[in-house]
Design an enzyme around this catalytic site. Structure first.
Site: not given
Ligand code: FES
Length: 161
Positions: A36, A38, A65, A109
């Site tokens: 992603c 991130d 996130c 994540c």
């Protein structure tokens, strides 16, 4: 995502623990997610406890996130009191366990948090990090957020035809 999990994530991000730079950290790890884009940085400080070198405190910053923030929050609490080897034995699923099982699309994540932990504690086994020194700048400094290093956009006038 289940309502229970969503509620636990919301509770964690409403009052995230251990956010921010740890100026006298013994180890710093930074990782970016290929899934992603991130980023997450983790700072770790050790202490001696009964002859064992254990994690005294861990903190984090992230451009990630809500799930990454929630996992980092619970993970920094979870690893407190563990040795480096004990912490390195924890998977992303272990680190996010206090929140409950994550759905497949959110597993990366938790792996972002695991990656930052590995980057800090076993940098030789991790992909090169952008900055792994204990005095590394904050993510905000590094990316120029809130500093004089901000990207300056200059508009050039084009001559009228
Ligand atoms: Fe990027 Fe969660 S979507 S860390």
């Amino acid at each position: 995502m289940s309502d229970d999990l969503q509620q636990r994530i919301q509770a964690a991000i409403a009052d995230p623990k251990n956010v921010g730079e740890l100026p006298d950290a013994d180890a710093v790890g930074t990782v970016g997610s290929p899934d992603c884009g991130d980023m997450l940085r983790m700072w770790i400080k050790f202490k001696d406890e009964g002859g064992r070198r254990v994690i005294d405190r861990a903190t984090f910053q992230t451009f990630g996130c809500e799930t990454a923030i929630a996992v980092a929050s619970v993970a920094t609490e979870l690893i407190s009191g563990k040795t480096a080897d004990e912490a390195l034995n924890l998977s992303g699923a272990d680190l996010s366990a206090p929140l409950g099982a994550l759905p497949p699309m959110k597993i990366h994540c938790a792996q972002l948090v695991e990656g930052a932990l590995r980057s800090a504690l076993a940098p030789e086994q991790s992909a090169p990090a952008p900055a792994a020194a204990p005095n590394a700048p904050t993510l905000f400094d590094q990316l120029g957020v809130g500093s004089e290093k901000q990207v300056k956009v200059v508009l050039h006038k084009t001559p009228n035809p």
